[in-house]
Write an enzyme that holds these catalytic residues in place. Structure first.
Site, PDB file in Angstrom:
ATOM      1  N   SER A  17     -17.757 -29.574   2.609  1.00 48.01           N
ATOM      2  CA  SER A  17     -18.992 -30.261   2.362  1.00 48.01           C
ATOM      3  C   SER A  17     -18.984 -31.793   2.490  1.00 48.01           C
ATOM      4  CB  SER A  17     -19.754 -29.194   1.407  1.00 48.01           C
ATOM      5  OG  SER A  17     -21.210 -29.949   1.426  1.00 48.01           O
ATOM      6  N   TYR A  48     -21.902 -26.115  -6.758  1.00 48.13           N
ATOM      7  CA  TYR A  48     -21.126 -26.280  -5.743  1.00 48.13           C
ATOM      8  C   TYR A  48     -20.291 -27.171  -5.452  1.00 48.13           C
ATOM      9  CZ  TYR A  48     -22.095 -25.765  -0.105  1.00 48.13           C
ATOM     10  OH  TYR A  48     -21.750 -26.128   1.318  1.00 48.13           O
TER      11      TYR A  48
END
Length: 312
Positions: free
Chosen positions: A187, A200
């Protein structure tokens, strides 16, 4: 000219050359087809089958379709059989390629021996580790996450353990054949320590470092291993936001990202996301970490989520 003056001139020239080379290398990202060309038979030359985790929707579904369109049979994996069966039918009807469905929940502990049994006889040329979960849809501080103990386990199992285990299962065959491609989805927010998405973002840092280490170990074996770190892609995780120049559809993002497959062990996957990654790393962390900025981020996500629910 004294010694100090010669030293300063030499140092200045070295700096100019260094940044000139960096600029040249960066400029290649604007022309991926020119700098990183791939033949039409590239993917099928890797093997007969591709394996895609988290393939029932979003980026995983787009990878499965793209690889099938390039002539590969695909194994699609996720936890919802109904969705997988629908994707399998669409891929089969559209491309004529074979599709194997494996229903599994990567959040659970002991799922990989069964997966290995179902994959053991396949000539797998491409692995896409796409499956991942977001601890909380609305960004929040670590201790504010609901059911924190279970959340930690789920994120580690799905975002970290699954990728390593799938590589353990599939990489030996690629090494033995001397060819293969592994794409691990990270990400863009892993570019920096990212408050409110701490768990995350940290899990995606693991994806990047693991991928880069593996590429260093197995590049000489003919295996391409790359971390792909997108920013905005209109998926469930991004509340299916309207697409634009930055917020790309999964299909467009995957089409772009595969053009960078030979560009190194990490890519942001598209020109606009590469520029975003560069900009993010130029912003002083004190600005990003300001309480007012963090509140604005939370409010923005809440607003976008509410708009999406209202539109439905």
């Amino acid at each position: 000219m004294d010694l100090m003056e010669m030293f300063l001139i030499s140092l200045g020239a070295a700096v100019v050359v260094y940044y000139g080379v960096k600029l040249l290398l960066f400029s290649r990202m604007f022309f991926p087809k020119l700098w990183f060309p791939m033949s039409n038979s590239f993917f099928t030359s890797m093997g007969e089958w591709a394996v895609v985790t988290g393939a029932s929707e979003g980026i995983g579904r787009a990878y499965a379709f793209m690889l099938a369109e390039h002539g590969m049979n695909v194994v699609i994996m996720s936890r919802t059989k109904e969705n997988l069966d629908q994707v399998a039918k669409e891929i089969g009807d559209t491309t004529g390629q074979r599709v194997k469905v494996i229903v599994t929940d990567f959040i659970q502990e002991n799922v990989f021996s069964e997966i290995e049994d179902q994959l053991k006889d396949l000539n797998i040329g491409v692995l896409v580790n796409n499956v991942g979960i977001l601890p909380s849809f609305i960004p929040c501080k670590f201790l504010e996450s609901a059911e924190l103990d279970q959340t930690i386990t789920k994120v580690i199992n799905c975002n970290v353990k699954t990728m390593a285990k799938m590589c353990k299962i599939i990489l030996p065959g690629m090494e033995n054949r001397g060819r293969g491609v592994i794409v691990n989805i990270s990400s863009g927010i892993a570019s920096i320590p990212f408050p409110l998405y701490t768990l995350y973002a940290a899990s995606k840092v693991f994806v990047e470092r693991f991928s880069q280490g593996l590429q260093a170990e197995y590049k000489d074996k003919g295996v391409i291993i790359q971390a792909v770190a997108p920013f905005g892609v209109s998926t469930r995780m991004a509340a299916f936001q309207k697409t634009n120049m930055v917020m790309l559809s999964p299909e467009i993002f995957v089409k772009y990202s595969m053009q960078y497959l030979k560009a190194g062990d990490k890519t942001n996957g598209s020109v606009c996301h590469i520029v975003l990654g560069w900009l993010l790393q130029t912003i002083p962390l004190k600005v990003l970490y300001a309480e007012s900025v963090l509140r604005m981020m939370q409010d923005y996500v809440k607003k976008k989520t509410a708009q999406k629910k209202w539109n439905k």
